[in-house]
Design an enzyme around this catalytic site. Structure first.
Site, mmCIF file in Angstrom:
data_model
loop_
_atom_site.group_PDB
_atom_site.id
_atom_site.type_symbol
_atom_site.label_atom_id
_atom_site.label_comp_id
_atom_site.label_asym_id
_atom_site.label_seq_id
_atom_site.Cartn_x
_atom_site.Cartn_y
_atom_site.Cartn_z
ATOM 1 C CB SER A 70 -9.240 -4.858 25.375
ATOM 2 O OG SER A 70 -9.677 -4.327 26.725
HETATM 3 N N1 SAH Z 1 -7.800 -1.702 30.055
HETATM 4 C C1 SAH Z 1 -8.358 -3.367 30.338
HETATM 5 C C2 SAH Z 1 -8.848 -3.548 30.296
HETATM 6 C C3 SAH Z 1 -10.082 -4.102 31.772
HETATM 7 S S1 SAH Z 1 -11.315 -4.712 31.207
HETATM 8 C C4 SAH Z 1 -6.687 -3.969 30.117
HETATM 9 O O1 SAH Z 1 -6.116 -3.475 29.459
HETATM 10 O O2 SAH Z 1 -7.003 -4.909 30.770
HETATM 11 C C5 SAH Z 1 -12.012 -3.705 32.181
HETATM 12 C C6 SAH Z 1 -11.661 -3.348 33.746
HETATM 13 O O3 SAH Z 1 -12.929 -2.418 33.978
HETATM 14 C C7 SAH Z 1 -12.047 -3.890 34.952
HETATM 15 O O4 SAH Z 1 -10.268 -4.608 35.462
HETATM 16 C C8 SAH Z 1 -13.110 -3.637 35.481
HETATM 17 O O5 SAH Z 1 -12.600 -4.222 37.037
HETATM 18 C C9 SAH Z 1 -13.097 -2.020 35.367
HETATM 19 N N2 SAH Z 1 -14.156 -1.222 35.803
HETATM 20 C C10 SAH Z 1 -14.582 -1.374 35.957
HETATM 21 N N3 SAH Z 1 -15.954 -1.012 36.808
HETATM 22 C C11 SAH Z 1 -15.213 0.555 36.896
HETATM 23 C C12 SAH Z 1 -15.419 1.289 37.299
HETATM 24 N N4 SAH Z 1 -16.670 2.353 38.086
HETATM 25 N N5 SAH Z 1 -13.886 2.492 37.749
HETATM 26 C C13 SAH Z 1 -12.537 1.336 37.589
HETATM 27 N N6 SAH Z 1 -12.619 0.718 37.196
HETATM 28 C C14 SAH Z 1 -13.609 -0.083 36.648
#
Ligand code: SAH
Length: 227
Positions: A70
Protein backbone atom coordinates in the site's frame (compact mmCIF):
# COMPACT_ATOMS: atom_id res chain seq x y z
CA UNK A 1 10.38 -9.53 -2.18
CA UNK A 2 14.13 -9.64 -1.54
CA UNK A 3 14.95 -13.19 -0.52
CA UNK A 4 18.72 -13.11 -0.48
CA UNK A 5 19.77 -9.50 -0.75
CA UNK A 6 21.71 -8.02 2.16
CA UNK A 7 19.39 -5.91 4.24
CA UNK A 8 21.03 -2.64 4.98
CA UNK A 9 19.73 0.72 6.01
CA UNK A 10 21.97 3.73 5.58
CA UNK A 11 21.81 7.51 6.08
CA UNK A 12 20.58 8.05 2.53
CA UNK A 13 17.58 5.80 3.08
CA UNK A 14 16.89 7.41 6.44
CA UNK A 15 16.97 10.81 4.74
CA UNK A 16 14.49 9.66 2.09
CA UNK A 17 12.21 8.33 4.85
CA UNK A 18 12.27 11.64 6.69
CA UNK A 19 11.19 13.33 3.45
CA UNK A 20 8.40 10.80 3.05
CA UNK A 21 7.22 11.50 6.60
CA UNK A 22 7.16 15.23 5.81
CA UNK A 23 4.97 14.54 2.77
CA UNK A 24 2.44 12.43 4.62
CA UNK A 25 2.37 14.94 7.48
CA UNK A 26 1.52 17.64 4.92
CA UNK A 27 -1.25 15.40 3.59
CA UNK A 28 -2.84 15.48 7.05
CA UNK A 29 -1.45 12.64 9.17
CA UNK A 30 -0.93 14.04 12.67
CA UNK A 31 -0.48 11.04 14.98
CA UNK A 32 3.17 11.32 16.04
CA UNK A 33 3.42 7.65 16.96
CA UNK A 34 2.32 6.64 13.47
CA UNK A 35 4.72 9.11 11.86
CA UNK A 36 7.57 7.81 14.02
CA UNK A 37 6.82 4.23 12.95
CA UNK A 38 6.91 5.23 9.25
CA UNK A 39 10.17 7.12 9.88
CA UNK A 40 11.68 4.03 11.45
CA UNK A 41 10.50 1.31 9.04
CA UNK A 42 12.94 0.52 6.19
CA UNK A 43 10.36 0.28 3.38
CA UNK A 44 13.07 -0.46 0.80
CA UNK A 45 13.70 -3.92 2.25
CA UNK A 46 10.17 -4.89 1.13
CA UNK A 47 11.01 -4.07 -2.50
CA UNK A 48 12.48 -6.14 -5.31
CA UNK A 49 15.76 -4.84 -6.67
CA UNK A 50 14.12 -3.59 -9.87
CA UNK A 51 11.85 -1.22 -7.94
CA UNK A 52 14.26 -0.29 -5.16
CA UNK A 53 14.68 3.34 -6.21
CA UNK A 54 10.93 3.87 -5.75
CA UNK A 55 10.75 2.62 -2.18
CA UNK A 56 10.31 6.07 -0.62
CA UNK A 57 7.83 7.47 -3.09
CA UNK A 58 4.37 7.94 -1.64
CA UNK A 59 2.91 5.32 -3.99
CA UNK A 60 1.68 1.73 -4.00
CA UNK A 61 3.96 -0.76 -5.82
CA UNK A 62 3.65 -4.33 -7.11
CA UNK A 63 4.81 -7.12 -4.77
CA UNK A 64 4.01 -9.99 -7.17
CA UNK A 65 0.91 -12.17 -7.55
CA UNK A 66 -0.99 -9.10 -8.82
CA UNK A 67 -0.86 -7.53 -5.35
CA UNK A 68 0.63 -4.31 -4.03
CA UNK A 69 2.36 -2.82 -1.00
CA UNK A 70 0.00 0.00 0.00
CA UNK A 71 0.89 3.66 -0.43
CA UNK A 72 2.61 4.96 2.74
CA UNK A 73 -0.04 7.69 3.15
CA UNK A 74 -2.74 5.01 3.05
CA UNK A 75 -0.90 2.87 5.61
CA UNK A 76 -0.56 5.93 7.86
CA UNK A 77 -4.23 6.90 7.37
CA UNK A 78 -5.54 3.44 8.24
CA UNK A 79 -3.15 3.05 11.16
CA UNK A 80 -4.12 6.45 12.57
CA UNK A 81 -7.84 5.56 12.35
CA UNK A 82 -7.23 2.29 14.15
CA UNK A 83 -5.97 4.11 17.31
CA UNK A 84 -3.67 1.25 18.30
CA UNK A 85 -2.67 1.05 21.96
CA UNK A 86 0.25 -0.87 23.44
CA UNK A 87 -0.78 -4.51 23.88
CA UNK A 88 -3.83 -4.34 21.57
CA UNK A 89 -4.68 -7.62 19.90
CA UNK A 90 -4.95 -6.72 16.23
CA UNK A 91 -6.10 -8.75 13.22
CA UNK A 92 -4.80 -7.61 9.85
CA UNK A 93 -6.61 -8.99 6.79
CA UNK A 94 -4.24 -8.98 3.79
CA UNK A 95 -0.65 -9.58 4.92
CA UNK A 96 0.82 -8.81 1.49
CA UNK A 97 4.41 -7.64 1.90
CA UNK A 98 4.10 -7.45 5.68
CA UNK A 99 4.92 -3.72 5.81
CA UNK A 100 1.64 -2.76 7.48
CA UNK A 101 1.98 -5.60 10.00
CA UNK A 102 5.42 -4.26 10.99
CA UNK A 103 4.01 -0.76 11.47
CA UNK A 104 1.32 -2.16 13.77
CA UNK A 105 3.98 -4.05 15.76
CA UNK A 106 6.00 -0.83 16.12
CA UNK A 107 2.94 0.65 17.84
CA UNK A 108 3.01 -2.17 20.38
CA UNK A 109 0.23 -4.31 18.92
CA UNK A 110 0.11 -8.08 19.14
CA UNK A 111 -0.49 -8.78 15.46
CA UNK A 112 -2.38 -11.66 13.81
CA UNK A 113 -2.16 -11.35 10.06
CA UNK A 114 -3.98 -13.44 7.46
CA UNK A 115 -3.22 -13.78 3.75
CA UNK A 116 -5.27 -15.44 0.99
CA UNK A 117 -2.46 -15.90 -1.52
CA UNK A 118 -0.34 -18.94 -0.64
CA UNK A 119 2.85 -17.67 -2.24
CA UNK A 120 2.71 -14.26 -0.54
CA UNK A 121 1.83 -15.95 2.75
CA UNK A 122 4.89 -18.18 2.53
CA UNK A 123 7.26 -15.45 1.33
CA UNK A 124 6.27 -12.95 3.99
CA UNK A 125 6.17 -15.54 6.76
CA UNK A 126 9.80 -16.41 6.08
CA UNK A 127 10.94 -12.85 5.36
CA UNK A 128 9.58 -10.75 8.26
CA UNK A 129 11.42 -12.61 11.05
CA UNK A 130 14.65 -11.93 9.12
CA UNK A 131 14.12 -8.21 9.65
CA UNK A 132 13.10 -8.67 13.25
CA UNK A 133 9.28 -8.86 13.10
CA UNK A 134 7.35 -11.99 14.02
CA UNK A 135 3.61 -11.49 13.98
CA UNK A 136 1.35 -14.57 13.98
CA UNK A 137 0.87 -15.61 10.34
CA UNK A 138 -2.23 -17.32 8.99
CA UNK A 139 -3.15 -18.57 5.54
CA UNK A 140 -6.80 -18.35 4.51
CA UNK A 141 -9.79 -16.20 3.72
CA UNK A 142 -9.64 -13.23 6.08
CA UNK A 143 -13.11 -12.04 5.10
CA UNK A 144 -14.20 -14.74 7.56
CA UNK A 145 -11.91 -13.21 10.19
CA UNK A 146 -9.93 -15.57 12.39
CA UNK A 147 -12.54 -17.24 14.63
CA UNK A 148 -10.00 -19.41 16.47
CA UNK A 149 -8.19 -16.31 17.80
CA UNK A 150 -11.14 -13.92 18.21
CA UNK A 151 -12.12 -11.53 19.71
CA UNK A 152 -9.83 -8.68 18.71
CA UNK A 153 -9.36 -5.14 20.00
CA UNK A 154 -8.79 -3.91 16.47
CA UNK A 155 -9.27 -5.29 12.94
CA UNK A 156 -7.65 -3.73 9.89
CA UNK A 157 -8.57 -4.75 6.34
CA UNK A 158 -6.03 -3.79 3.67
CA UNK A 159 -8.06 -4.82 0.59
CA UNK A 160 -11.23 -3.22 -0.80
CA UNK A 161 -14.41 -4.96 0.37
CA UNK A 162 -17.81 -4.87 -1.40
CA UNK A 163 -19.60 -4.92 1.98
CA UNK A 164 -18.62 -5.08 5.65
CA UNK A 165 -18.12 -8.78 6.45
CA UNK A 166 -20.36 -9.87 9.34
CA UNK A 167 -17.60 -12.15 10.62
CA UNK A 168 -15.35 -9.15 11.25
CA UNK A 169 -17.81 -7.09 13.28
CA UNK A 170 -18.71 -10.25 15.21
CA UNK A 171 -15.04 -10.84 16.08
CA UNK A 172 -14.57 -7.34 17.59
CA UNK A 173 -14.42 -6.92 21.35
CA UNK A 174 -16.69 -4.34 22.92
CA UNK A 175 -15.16 -0.89 22.23
CA UNK A 176 -13.26 -2.62 19.42
CA UNK A 177 -12.52 -0.84 16.15
CA UNK A 178 -12.66 -2.12 12.56
CA UNK A 179 -11.08 -0.09 9.76
CA UNK A 180 -12.03 -1.25 6.26
CA UNK A 181 -12.20 0.24 2.77
CA UNK A 182 -15.70 -0.47 1.38
CA UNK A 183 -17.06 0.16 -2.08
CA UNK A 184 -16.71 -0.78 -5.74
CA UNK A 185 -13.72 -2.09 -7.67
CA UNK A 186 -12.40 1.36 -8.60
CA UNK A 187 -12.70 3.17 -5.31
CA UNK A 188 -13.77 2.58 -1.75
CA UNK A 189 -14.55 4.83 1.18
CA UNK A 190 -12.57 4.30 4.32
CA UNK A 191 -14.98 3.14 7.00
CA UNK A 192 -14.39 2.94 10.73
CA UNK A 193 -16.78 0.82 12.77
CA UNK A 194 -16.68 1.05 16.55
CA UNK A 195 -18.53 -1.53 18.60
CA UNK A 196 -20.19 0.20 21.50
CA UNK A 197 -22.18 -1.96 23.93
CA UNK A 198 -22.94 -4.33 21.07
CA UNK A 199 -24.01 -1.57 18.66
CA UNK A 200 -22.02 -0.73 15.55
CA UNK A 201 -21.22 2.94 15.06
CA UNK A 202 -20.04 3.92 11.59
CA UNK A 203 -17.80 6.79 10.51
CA UNK A 204 -16.92 7.41 6.89
CA UNK A 205 -13.69 9.02 5.63
CA UNK A 206 -11.95 9.71 2.29
CA UNK A 207 -11.93 7.61 -0.86
CA UNK A 208 -9.05 5.22 -1.59
CA UNK A 209 -8.29 2.60 -4.25
CA UNK A 210 -7.33 -0.84 -2.92
CA UNK A 211 -6.87 -4.21 -4.63
CA UNK A 212 -10.07 -6.24 -4.10
CA UNK A 213 -10.79 -8.36 -1.05
CA UNK A 214 -11.03 -11.92 -2.39
CA UNK A 215 -12.81 -14.92 -0.96
CA UNK A 216 -16.35 -15.30 0.20
CA UNK A 217 -17.45 -11.97 1.62
CA UNK A 218 -20.75 -12.22 3.45
CA UNK A 219 -21.99 -9.04 5.00
CA UNK A 220 -24.12 -5.98 5.17
CA UNK A 221 -24.31 -3.10 2.76
CA UNK A 222 -22.92 -0.08 4.56
CA UNK A 223 -26.22 1.79 4.68
CA UNK A 224 -27.64 -0.86 6.99
CA UNK A 225 -25.05 -0.19 9.67
CA UNK A 226 -26.25 2.03 12.52
CA UNK A 227 -24.66 5.48 12.41
N1 SAH B 1 -1.08 -4.96 4.08
C1 SAH B 1 -0.37 -5.22 2.85
C2 SAH B 1 -1.17 -4.73 1.64
C3 SAH B 1 -1.32 -5.83 0.68
S1 SAH B 1 -2.51 -5.61 -0.63
C4 SAH B 1 1.03 -4.63 2.87
O1 SAH B 1 1.36 -3.90 3.82
O2 SAH B 1 1.81 -4.90 1.97
C5 SAH B 1 -3.83 -6.64 -0.07
C6 SAH B 1 -3.52 -8.07 0.27
O3 SAH B 1 -4.74 -8.68 0.67
C7 SAH B 1 -2.99 -8.92 -0.88
O4 SAH B 1 -1.80 -9.53 -0.49
C8 SAH B 1 -4.09 -9.95 -1.11
O5 SAH B 1 -3.61 -11.22 -1.54
C9 SAH B 1 -4.73 -10.02 0.26
N2 SAH B 1 -6.12 -10.50 0.29
C10 SAH B 1 -7.11 -10.27 -0.59
N3 SAH B 1 -8.24 -10.86 -0.19
C11 SAH B 1 -7.97 -11.49 0.98
C12 SAH B 1 -8.72 -12.29 1.89
N4 SAH B 1 -10.02 -12.57 1.68
N5 SAH B 1 -8.12 -12.75 3.00
C13 SAH B 1 -6.80 -12.49 3.25
N6 SAH B 1 -6.03 -11.74 2.42
C14 SAH B 1 -6.61 -11.25 1.31
Amino acid sequence: MPQNRMIEDNYRQRGLRNKLVKIIRQKGISDERVLAAIAKMPRHVFFDDALLTHAYEDKAFPIGEGQTISQPYTVAFQTQLLTVKQGDKVLEVGTGSGYQACILMELGAKVYTIEYNKKLFEQTKSFLPRIGYSPFFFYGDGSKGLPSKAPFDKILVTAGAPVIPDALTEQLKDNGVLVIPVGGRDRQSMIRITKSTGKLVKEEFDYFAFVPLLGKVVGKKIHRVTT
